[in-house]
Design an enzyme around this catalytic site. Structure first.
Site, PDB file in Angstrom:
ATOM      1  N   LYS A 213      -3.256   5.756  -3.458  1.00 43.96           N
ATOM      2  CA  LYS A 213      -4.316   6.696  -3.045  1.00 43.96           C
ATOM      3  C   LYS A 213      -4.147   8.027  -3.760  1.00 43.96           C
ATOM      4  O   LYS A 213      -3.029   8.453  -4.050  1.00 43.96           O
ATOM      5  CB  LYS A 213      -4.256   6.924  -1.529  1.00 43.96           C
ATOM      6  CG  LYS A 213      -4.102   5.653  -0.730  1.00 43.96           C
ATOM      7  CD  LYS A 213      -4.063   5.891   0.763  1.00 43.96           C
ATOM      8  CE  LYS A 213      -3.527   4.664   1.481  1.00 43.96           C
ATOM      9  NZ  LYS A 213      -2.074   4.712   1.735  1.00 43.96           N
TER      10      LYS A 213
ATOM     11  N   ASP B  72       0.856  -1.189   0.000  1.00 45.27           N
ATOM     12  CA  ASP B  72       0.000   0.000   0.000  1.00 45.27           C
ATOM     13  C   ASP B  72       0.893   1.240   0.000  1.00 45.27           C
ATOM     14  O   ASP B  72       1.839   1.337   0.773  1.00 45.27           O
ATOM     15  CB  ASP B  72      -0.876  -0.033   1.264  1.00 45.27           C
ATOM     16  CG  ASP B  72      -1.823   1.154   1.377  1.00 45.27           C
ATOM     17  OD1 ASP B  72      -3.046   0.925   1.486  1.00 45.27           O
ATOM     18  OD2 ASP B  72      -1.352   2.298   1.397  1.00 45.27           O
TER      19      ASP B  72
ATOM     20  N   TYR C  37       2.826  10.276  -0.451  1.00 42.33           N
ATOM     21  CA  TYR C  37       3.993   9.853   0.314  1.00 42.33           C
ATOM     22  C   TYR C  37       5.311  10.183  -0.409  1.00 42.33           C
ATOM     23  O   TYR C  37       6.376  10.121   0.200  1.00 42.33           O
ATOM     24  CB  TYR C  37       3.950   8.346   0.631  1.00 42.33           C
ATOM     25  CG  TYR C  37       2.726   7.905   1.411  1.00 42.33           C
ATOM     26  CD1 TYR C  37       1.996   8.813   2.160  1.00 42.33           C
ATOM     27  CD2 TYR C  37       2.300   6.585   1.401  1.00 42.33           C
ATOM     28  CE1 TYR C  37       0.864   8.413   2.872  1.00 42.33           C
ATOM     29  CE2 TYR C  37       1.178   6.183   2.112  1.00 42.33           C
ATOM     30  CZ  TYR C  37       0.462   7.102   2.831  1.00 42.33           C
ATOM     31  OH  TYR C  37      -0.648   6.708   3.533  1.00 42.33           O
TER      32      TYR C  37
HETATM   33  P1  NDP Z   1       1.700   1.689  12.378  1.00 40.69           P
HETATM   34  O1  NDP Z   1       0.700   1.503  13.432  1.00 40.69           O
HETATM   35  O2  NDP Z   1       1.760   0.759  11.235  1.00 40.69           O
HETATM   36  O3  NDP Z   1       3.117   1.729  13.066  1.00 40.69           O
HETATM   37  C1  NDP Z   1       4.286   1.856  12.347  1.00 40.69           C
HETATM   38  C2  NDP Z   1       5.385   2.039  13.378  1.00 40.69           C
HETATM   39  O4  NDP Z   1       5.528   0.873  14.174  1.00 40.69           O
HETATM   40  C3  NDP Z   1       6.705   2.302  12.761  1.00 40.69           C
HETATM   41  O5  NDP Z   1       7.375   3.217  13.620  1.00 40.69           O
HETATM   42  C4  NDP Z   1       7.429   0.946  12.813  1.00 40.69           C
HETATM   43  O6  NDP Z   1       8.807   1.143  12.974  1.00 40.69           O
HETATM   44  C5  NDP Z   1       6.854   0.345  14.042  1.00 40.69           C
HETATM   45  N1  NDP Z   1       6.704  -1.121  13.965  1.00 40.69           N
HETATM   46  C6  NDP Z   1       6.340  -1.870  12.897  1.00 40.69           C
HETATM   47  N2  NDP Z   1       6.253  -3.175  13.234  1.00 40.69           N
HETATM   48  C7  NDP Z   1       6.591  -3.257  14.534  1.00 40.69           C
HETATM   49  C8  NDP Z   1       6.689  -4.331  15.446  1.00 40.69           C
HETATM   50  N3  NDP Z   1       6.415  -5.581  15.074  1.00 40.69           N
HETATM   51  N4  NDP Z   1       7.076  -4.060  16.717  1.00 40.69           N
HETATM   52  C9  NDP Z   1       7.352  -2.805  17.102  1.00 40.69           C
HETATM   53  N5  NDP Z   1       7.248  -1.738  16.294  1.00 40.69           N
HETATM   54  C10 NDP Z   1       6.882  -1.950  15.010  1.00 40.69           C
HETATM   55  O7  NDP Z   1       1.511   3.191  12.033  1.00 40.69           O
HETATM   56  P2  NDP Z   1       1.433   4.269  10.952  1.00 40.69           P
HETATM   57  O8  NDP Z   1       0.727   5.428  11.517  1.00 40.69           O
HETATM   58  O9  NDP Z   1       2.802   4.456  10.403  1.00 40.69           O
HETATM   59  O10 NDP Z   1       0.428   3.688   9.902  1.00 40.69           O
HETATM   60  C11 NDP Z   1       0.711   2.600   9.100  1.00 40.69           C
HETATM   61  C12 NDP Z   1       0.392   2.897   7.724  1.00 40.69           C
HETATM   62  O11 NDP Z   1      -0.988   3.172   7.544  1.00 40.69           O
HETATM   63  C13 NDP Z   1       1.146   4.108   7.223  1.00 40.69           C
HETATM   64  O12 NDP Z   1       2.349   3.703   6.639  1.00 40.69           O
HETATM   65  C14 NDP Z   1       0.196   4.760   6.296  1.00 40.69           C
HETATM   66  O13 NDP Z   1       0.491   4.660   4.963  1.00 40.69           O
HETATM   67  C15 NDP Z   1      -1.114   4.111   6.551  1.00 40.69           C
HETATM   68  N6  NDP Z   1      -1.915   5.217   6.915  1.00 40.69           N
HETATM   69  C16 NDP Z   1      -2.907   5.537   6.043  1.00 40.69           C
HETATM   70  C17 NDP Z   1      -3.625   6.663   6.262  1.00 40.69           C
HETATM   71  C18 NDP Z   1      -4.706   7.035   5.345  1.00 40.69           C
HETATM   72  O14 NDP Z   1      -5.135   8.175   5.426  1.00 40.69           O
HETATM   73  N7  NDP Z   1      -5.196   6.159   4.504  1.00 40.69           N
HETATM   74  C19 NDP Z   1      -3.335   7.531   7.403  1.00 40.69           C
HETATM   75  C20 NDP Z   1      -2.275   7.045   8.285  1.00 40.69           C
HETATM   76  C21 NDP Z   1      -1.608   5.926   8.018  1.00 40.69           C
HETATM   77  P3  NDP Z   1       9.928   0.535  11.982  1.00 40.69           P
HETATM   78  O15 NDP Z   1       9.636   1.000  10.609  1.00 40.69           O
HETATM   79  O16 NDP Z   1      11.169   1.144  12.546  1.00 40.69           O
HETATM   80  O17 NDP Z   1       9.856  -0.955  12.160  1.00 40.69           O
HETATM   81  C1  1BO Z   2      -0.367  12.884   4.881  1.00 46.69           C
HETATM   82  C2  1BO Z   2      -0.759  11.469   4.698  1.00 46.69           C
HETATM   83  C3  1BO Z   2      -1.439  10.883   5.865  1.00 46.69           C
HETATM   84  C4  1BO Z   2      -1.202   9.405   6.005  1.00 46.69           C
HETATM   85  O1  1BO Z   2      -1.729   8.600   4.995  1.00 46.69           O
END
Ligand code: NDP
Ligand code: 1BO
Length: 322
Positions: free
Chosen positions: A88, A55, A60
């Protein structure tokens, strides 16, 4: 419920069926804030860990890197037809005349001929160059019907297989359902034990719309540190799994697919190792009862201008449904 299947290599995987008849893998890799590591993360996820869903989003700014990762995975022998690629459409492109061009740019950046799923990223228009937080006049309304007709044409022209939305409310989805000739297959929303959003999940289930949960680990935004939450840690210890795996499995058992983000190969592998076990009902219910429910990504910085509107508060953004 997710359906279990086996890959030609004999690995178990789980998928959900969409209204269109297509399937979406239960676990995908998210790429927001993956930066220059995106190519490597995507390659590791697909080739080493067995992910089949990736995704991303135009906003991004890493679609070329994601595309390079997909291309390398295909070069390593994975078939494009076995992959499910989502992108998206950003808020500056939410007008009927811009949709197709935005998709063509995305396809070019990803080096693909079609997408499996194309989502409206947020249901608000933004002026080109809008500030964060928005200035007066930066946030625009959008013509949902005219816009959706163009999305539907992308399906007819086989440029995308499914279309859907993110960050909608029940009110906005109801409006869309009244307009749609091709139904939105997927609604991507923030969902985790700290923000279950039960009402929205039930509404989507009743209407046959599949939900993909984002920020299911509690996000980098810092709102809920679910990885270190005592309830999650207790469940993980009891089940002999990691907190990340418990959160992913909880979301799948709730009937949602998930897109955990990670740039580390150990966590990428860990987050998909969730198909050979289940959270027992009693532990599942404990995870469903975490107090202090609140969104992490409430959209405030992106769309709220408390003096000039049109959205003066986050409650306005979410149609006062929370
Ligand atoms: P997540 O809840 O997926 O958390 C990601 C974080 O958790 C990163 O810091 C990662 O660090 C860490 N992590 C991943 N796996 C583990 C694990 N097994 N144990 C401990 N830590 C872990 O949060 P996000 O807010 O980043 O959201 C995920 C995705 O959802 C985003 O990438 C985004 O694209 C999507 N999203 C979509 C939105 C929308 O509007 N449609 C809005 C917000 C988010 P590391 O990389 O260092 O492992
Ligand atoms: C600005 C983008 C938010 C996470 O999808």
């Amino acid at each position: 419920m997710a359906q279990a299947t086996f890959t030609p290599q004999g690995e178990r995987e789980e998928k959900f069926r969409l209204l269109s008849g297509h399937t979406i893998p239960a676990v995908g890799l998210e790429t927001w804030r993956s930066g220059s590591q995106a190519t490597n993360s995507v390659f590791i996820a697909i080739v080493e860990a067995g992910y089949r869903h990736v995704d991303t989003a135009g906003e991004y700014g890493i679609q070329e890197e994601v595309g390079d990762g997909i291309k390398a995975a295909i070069h390593a022998g994975v078939e494009r037809r076995d992959l499910f690629i989502t992108s998206k459409l950003w808020c500056t492109e939410l007008s009927p005349e811009r949709v197709r061009l935005a998709l063509m740019n995305t396809l070019q950046e990803l080096q693909l001929g079609h997408l499996d799923l194309y989502l409206i990223h947020w249901p608000f228009g933004l002026k080109d160059g809008a500030s964060r937080p928005p200035k007066a006049g930066d946030v625009l309304d959008f013509d949902m019907e005219g816009f959706w007709r163009e999305m539907e044409k992308l399906v007819k022209d086989q440029l995308v297989r499914d279309i859907g939305v993110c960050n909608f409310t029940m009110m906005k989805l109801n409006k869309l359902l009244g307009i749609a000739q091709t139904m939105p297959s997927v609604c991507q929303m923030e969902m985790h034990p700290g923000w279950r959003n039960d009402k929205m999940l039930d509404f989507c289930k009743k209407n046959g719309i599949h939900v993909t949960a984002y920020s299911l680990l509690g996000s980098q935004e810092g709102g809920h540190d679910l990885i270190h939450h005592p309830t999650v840690e207790r469940a993980a210890k009891k089940l002999n799994r990691t907190p990340g795996q418990v959160l992913v499995r909880w979301a799948i058992q709730r009937g949602t697919s998930v897109i955990p983000k990670s740039s580390h190969s150990d966590r990428i592998n860990e987050n998909i190792n969730v198909f050979s076990w289940e959270i027992p009902e009693q532990d599942f219910q404990v995870l469903c009862s975490i107090p202090g429910q609140k969104r992490v990504l409430d959209g405030k910085n992106l769309f709220v201008n408390k003096n000039d509107g049109p959205f003066n508060s986050t409650a306005d953004l979410w149609d006062h449904e929370d």
